[in-house]
Design a protein around this motif. Sequence first.
Motif, mmCIF file in Angstrom:
data_model
loop_
_atom_site.group_PDB
_atom_site.id
_atom_site.type_symbol
_atom_site.label_atom_id
_atom_site.label_comp_id
_atom_site.label_asym_id
_atom_site.label_seq_id
_atom_site.Cartn_x
_atom_site.Cartn_y
_atom_site.Cartn_z
ATOM 1 N N UNK A 1 33.315 7.473 33.562
ATOM 2 C CA UNK A 1 32.304 8.478 33.299
ATOM 3 C C UNK A 1 31.632 8.347 31.951
ATOM 4 N N UNK A 2 30.405 8.859 31.853
ATOM 5 C CA UNK A 2 29.661 8.792 30.596
ATOM 6 C C UNK A 2 30.118 9.858 29.602
ATOM 7 N N UNK A 3 29.728 9.680 28.374
ATOM 8 C CA UNK A 3 29.933 10.671 27.314
ATOM 9 C C UNK A 3 31.400 10.939 26.996
ATOM 10 N N UNK A 4 32.174 9.880 26.952
ATOM 11 C CA UNK A 4 33.580 10.015 26.558
ATOM 12 C C UNK A 4 33.638 10.335 25.065
ATOM 13 N N UNK A 5 34.461 11.267 24.694
ATOM 14 C CA UNK A 5 34.612 11.644 23.288
ATOM 15 C C UNK A 5 35.475 10.617 22.558
ATOM 16 N N UNK A 6 35.272 10.517 21.240
ATOM 17 C CA UNK A 6 36.023 9.551 20.428
ATOM 18 C C UNK A 6 37.528 9.777 20.558
ATOM 19 N N UNK A 7 37.972 11.021 20.509
ATOM 20 C CA UNK A 7 39.402 11.321 20.635
ATOM 21 C C UNK A 7 39.964 10.914 21.982
ATOM 22 N N UNK A 8 39.159 11.081 23.030
ATOM 23 C CA UNK A 8 39.591 10.678 24.375
ATOM 24 C C UNK A 8 39.685 9.150 24.475
ATOM 25 N N UNK A 9 38.691 8.467 23.903
ATOM 26 C CA UNK A 9 38.728 6.997 23.897
ATOM 27 C C UNK A 9 39.925 6.494 23.102
ATOM 28 N N UNK A 10 40.195 7.139 21.970
ATOM 29 C CA UNK A 10 41.342 6.742 21.152
ATOM 30 C C UNK A 10 42.638 6.915 21.936
ATOM 31 N N UNK A 47 37.097 2.626 15.883
ATOM 32 C CA UNK A 47 38.515 3.006 15.927
ATOM 33 C C UNK A 47 39.413 1.809 15.625
ATOM 34 N N UNK A 48 39.024 0.640 16.154
ATOM 35 C CA UNK A 48 39.820 -0.573 15.922
ATOM 36 C C UNK A 48 39.754 -0.997 14.460
ATOM 37 N N UNK A 49 38.562 -1.015 13.877
ATOM 38 C CA UNK A 49 38.427 -1.463 12.492
ATOM 39 C C UNK A 49 39.068 -0.482 11.508
ATOM 40 N N UNK A 50 39.147 0.786 11.887
ATOM 41 C CA UNK A 50 39.784 1.781 11.019
ATOM 42 C C UNK A 50 41.320 1.745 11.166
ATOM 43 N N UNK A 51 41.816 0.981 12.132
ATOM 44 C CA UNK A 51 43.249 0.881 12.345
ATOM 45 C C UNK A 51 43.827 1.975 13.227
ATOM 46 N N UNK A 52 42.978 2.849 13.776
ATOM 47 C CA UNK A 52 43.473 3.936 14.617
ATOM 48 C C UNK A 52 43.913 3.450 15.989
ATOM 49 N N UNK A 53 43.347 2.318 16.431
ATOM 50 C CA UNK A 53 43.844 1.643 17.641
ATOM 51 C C UNK A 53 43.971 0.165 17.319
ATOM 52 N N UNK A 54 44.827 -0.535 18.044
ATOM 53 C CA UNK A 54 45.058 -1.941 17.739
ATOM 54 C C UNK A 54 44.303 -2.874 18.668
#
Length: 145
Positions: free
Chosen positions: A104-113, A136-143
């Motif tokens: 689905x479209x319009x996924x929120x950043x927290x949901x994607x994380x 999120x990847x470059x900030x280190x929040x996801x690998x």
Amino acid sequence: MLALTSPEPFTDLGAEEIEVLAERHGTPLFVYDDAYFRASVSAFLKTWQSAFAHPKAYLSYKTNYMPALCRSAHALGMGADVVSGFEMELALKLCPPSDIVFNGPLKRAGELERAARDGITINIDLAEELETLEALRTSGRITTA
């Protein structure tokens, strides 16, 4: 057309029983026949699996996220197709993350994380979702993204 082994649902419910259910639980009331549902899903999966080399079918939580119905679908081998954080949280309680697709479209950043951290498959609908995942990847929040 799929051949079902169980009879049509609710053929044994009379008007009085329906009225009792409505009085007891209120209306609108959603009732499903688990045996019929399981027979329908099983017939569908048999056809689906014979048509494709590596088939996987997913139940749309947007269509019906009733936990009992979802559990029945998952017990038969279906995954979960979710389109919101609410649906994702429910799916995570009912099946492994590897059996969930976030759509689905319009996924929120927290949901994607959350989806990326838990190993949920993400269907990308917008370029912005890729940008969010990369941030999120470059900030280190996801690998992985």
